[in-house]
Design a protein around this motif. Structure first.
Motif, PDB file in Angstrom:
ATOM      1  N   THR A 189      70.575 -54.187  18.505  1.00 55.48           N
ATOM      2  CA  THR A 189      69.607 -53.817  19.531  1.00 55.48           C
ATOM      3  C   THR A 189      70.340 -53.230  20.730  1.00 55.48           C
ATOM      4  OG1 THR A 189      69.680 -55.970  20.627  1.00 55.48           O
ATOM      5  CG2 THR A 189      68.118 -55.706  18.789  1.00 55.48           C
ATOM      6  N   ILE A 190      69.593 -52.577  21.582  1.00 52.95           N
ATOM      7  CA  ILE A 190      70.183 -52.036  22.805  1.00 52.95           C
ATOM      8  C   ILE A 190      70.809 -53.156  23.634  1.00 52.95           C
ATOM      9  CG2 ILE A 190      69.623 -50.969  25.022  1.00 52.95           C
ATOM     10  CD1 ILE A 190      67.636 -49.184  23.548  1.00 52.95           C
ATOM     11  N   LEU A 229      70.239 -48.418  15.350  1.00 51.95           N
ATOM     12  CA  LEU A 229      69.178 -48.944  16.197  1.00 51.95           C
ATOM     13  C   LEU A 229      67.841 -48.567  15.589  1.00 51.95           C
ATOM     14  CD1 LEU A 229      71.628 -47.891  18.302  1.00 51.95           C
ATOM     15  CD2 LEU A 229      70.106 -49.074  19.897  1.00 51.95           C
ATOM     16  N   ASP A 267      63.943 -48.922  23.906  1.00 50.32           N
ATOM     17  CA  ASP A 267      63.225 -49.640  22.854  1.00 50.32           C
ATOM     18  C   ASP A 267      61.848 -50.013  23.378  1.00 50.32           C
ATOM     19  OD1 ASP A 267      63.508 -51.927  24.469  1.00 50.32           O
ATOM     20  OD2 ASP A 267      65.198 -52.700  23.320  1.00 50.32           O
ATOM     21  N   SER A 317      64.509 -44.686  13.932  1.00 54.23           N
ATOM     22  CA  SER A 317      65.871 -45.221  13.852  1.00 54.23           C
ATOM     23  C   SER A 317      66.893 -44.152  14.219  1.00 54.23           C
ATOM     24  CB  SER A 317      66.161 -45.738  12.439  1.00 54.23           C
ATOM     25  OG  SER A 317      66.136 -44.668  11.505  1.00 54.23           O
TER      26      SER A 317
END
Length: 595
Positions: free
Chosen positions: A152-153, A170, A199, A226
């Protein structure tokens, strides 16, 4: 300022003492003959090079002929990096800086001669420089690809030391609204540009692209999806470097917005979710599945062989979750369309807001979720008292106030603690009455016809009342009261209904009730033989809207029986009472329509 390690192997090993104490390093097999020197007793890892930088207090040069084995995880082929590559081994990843461009490809398994190379940190990014491909690099194998790590970020941003120079994947990300319509970089002036990726929780990260990249002039994709890139860092701030434009797959619906292309309006909707996959985001033609808060959408789910759409905050770890499942816009020029559906729940945990709300919009077109106007609809919805896994019919919801096109949204709000699982099935939008061909109808005006009346317990039986139907006509009536309450178990069973030629079907009827007692149960069977004890067959209880008392006639709503199409079915009304309570129930205007 660079520090040269010139006192030989003693100084080099001194820098490694802490790192290698108590462990045995696996030395790779000696590769085939090469003019590039190789000593199997002098092999380092990326983690050891970084540890030496820390222990030596800064940049240093390696003079002894040590080697490093690694795999190329990004090359120069896209033009997004120049005279550079990224490599990874089992301990970490690092950037390589060359004197000249070219020579390495993604997936190359290589040995690097570390003689006279410099290990340094450039704005927090570890690098190995002073490299020449011909003098320092021996290619062992090709197509030895390393799978990107799904992250994840937030994971990248909070652990840049670990993720830097590694390939990462991601999911559920998109470029921020403010970036849309721009290009990845300035290809005219060949200038690097930072673009912001986000996100669905609002976390952001920089994507930095070179003005020389072969996709620099491409317009940023507007969808959600993605992306594979190399994690990087600059002055403590996480960044991403795209390896190839083919690894940027942002084509889905944007979270917090509609995304995608406008959706063509349809004449009607009849969706039973039989095509959804278990634990997979609902992705149906014309439907929109949006994440507003959190990282969850409506998903397909199966329970006891029935498929449906489900939203839940259970085990999500989310402080706030919101997701909308929206039908295609339905043509409603005359305002004669009606909505019906059914809802169920499992493990009620909401103490604040209700988990599900049903909304309607006349201006949603599939792209404008945030700006569309949404109005809450009144429908029978599952609640805390409905019981786990019990379906509740919405009833017929008029859409007369939504002239033009109308889209219906099922909005779920929850969290890790407000985690009730909500299910939706058999969503129908049409001109009312279920639509289609009338397969069966009964109003009991003339006789019982071929209905079966079976009393399993008690002396009271189903009877026809000639005066108290919804239009003052005959109806079916059952009561266990006769000079007091009595225990009864009585069934009123329809003749066989042939649904073999249809793919969808809807049952409707009306009920009226008075006095305290058990609710009537509506059941359906595919294996009843048309006579005899109904307990010898398999019956499934259907959910419908029933009268609440005072002999008030109440419509059932559209009760979907689409899962029973393709075969013969029987519908039954089961009445039960006790010696303490015996309600009176009336039934009329039973109809089945199919398509």
């Amino acid at each position: 300022m660079k520090r040269s390690v010139i006192t030989g192997i003693a100084v080099l090993l001194a820098g490694l003492t802490i790192l290698i104490t108590g462990c045995v390093k696996e030395i790779p097999d000696e590769p085939p003959y090469s003019t590039i020197p190789y000593d199997p007793e002098k092999v380092l890892t990326i983690a050891e090079l970084k540890q030496m930088y820390i222990e030596l207090g800064g940049a240093y040069k390696i003079i002894p002929n040590y080697s490093l084995f690694a795999t190329v995880v990004m090359d120069e082929s896209s033009g997004n990096i120049y005279e550079s590559s990224y490599i990874q081994d089992e301990t970490g990843a690092i950037q390589l800086q060359f004197f000249n461009p070219g020579g390495l490809c993604l997936g190359d398994s290589i040995r690097i001669l570390l003689a006279d190379v410099v290990v340094s940190v450039y704005h927090d990014l570890y690098q190995i420089s002073n490299l020449d491909v011909g003098d320092n690099i021996y290619k062992i194998a090709v197509n030895h690809f390393i799978e990107p790590e799904v992250v994840t970020i937030n994971q990248i941003a909070t652990n840049t030391d670990y993720y830097q120079s590694r390939p990462v994947l991601l999911e559920e990300v998109q470029f921020m609204d403010s970036e849309l319509g721009t290009t990845f970089a300035d290809a005219v002036n060949n200038e690097d540009v930072n673009r912001m990726l986000e996100d669905c929780d609002g976390n952001t990260i920089i994507i930095r692209t070179s003005g020389y990249a072969n996709f620099a002039s491409d317009t940023l994709p507007e969808g959600n999806g993605s992306l594979v890139a190399i994690a990087s860092v600059y002055n403590g701030e996480a960044q991403l470097v795209i390896r190839s434009i083919n690894e940027v797959q942002l084509t889905g619906n944007r979270c917090g917005g509609g995304g995608g292309d406008p959706i063509d309006p349809v004449a009607e909707v009849n969706e039973n979710f039989d095509s959804v996959e278990n634990y997979t985001d609902v992705n149906l033609t014309g439907w929109t599945n949006i994440k507003v808060a959190g990282d969850r959408r409506w998903q397909g789910k199966t329970y006891q062989s029935e498929k449906y759409a489900q939203a839940t905050g259970y085990n999500s770890g989310l402080s706030n979750m919101e997701t909308w499942l929206i039908t295609p816009p339905v043509i409603n020029t005359n305002g004669d369309k009606e909505l019906s559906f059914k809802t169920a729940m499992a493990f009620w945990a909401h103490s604040g807001n209700e988990p599900i709300t049903v909304m309607g919009s006349t201006d949603f077109d599939g792209t404008n979720f945030e700006t569309a106007t949404w109005t809450e609809l009144s429908a029978n919805l599952v609640n805390a008292g409905s019981g786990d896994n019990n379906w509740v019919e919405s009833g017929a919801v008029s859409l007369a106030d939504f002239i033009g096109n109308v889209a219906i949204a099922f909005k779920y709000k929850g969290s890790d603690s407000e985690s009730t699982s909500i299910r939706v099935d058999d969503v129908i939008i049409n001109s009312g009455g279920g639509g289609g061909t009338t397969v069966f109808s009964e109003n009991f005006d003339d006789s019982w016809g071929v209905w079966e009346r079976i009393s399993l317990l008690g002396t009271q039986v189903w009877d026809r009342d000639n005066n108290y139907g919804p239009d003052d006509s005959p109806c079916a009536e059952m009561t266990g009261f006769e000079s007091g309450s009595h225990t009864n178990n009585d069934w009123l069973i329809s003749p066989a209904m042939d649904l073999s030629a249809y793919s969808s079907a809807t049952l409707t009827f009306e009920t009226a009730k008075n006095y305290d007692g058990n609710p009537i149960e509506i059941k359906i069977s595919t294996d009843y033989d048309g006579m005899g004890n109904p307990n010898n067959a398999t019956w499934t209880t259907l959910s419908a809207t029933l009268s609440t008392g005072s002999f008030t006639w109440t419509g059932s709503g559209n009760v979907s029986i689409s899962s029973y199409t393709g075969q013969n079915v029987y519908v039954a009304f089961q009445y039960t009472s006790t010696n303490d309570m015996s309600a009176t129930w009336r039934v009329d205007n039973i109809e089945v329509k199919a398509e």
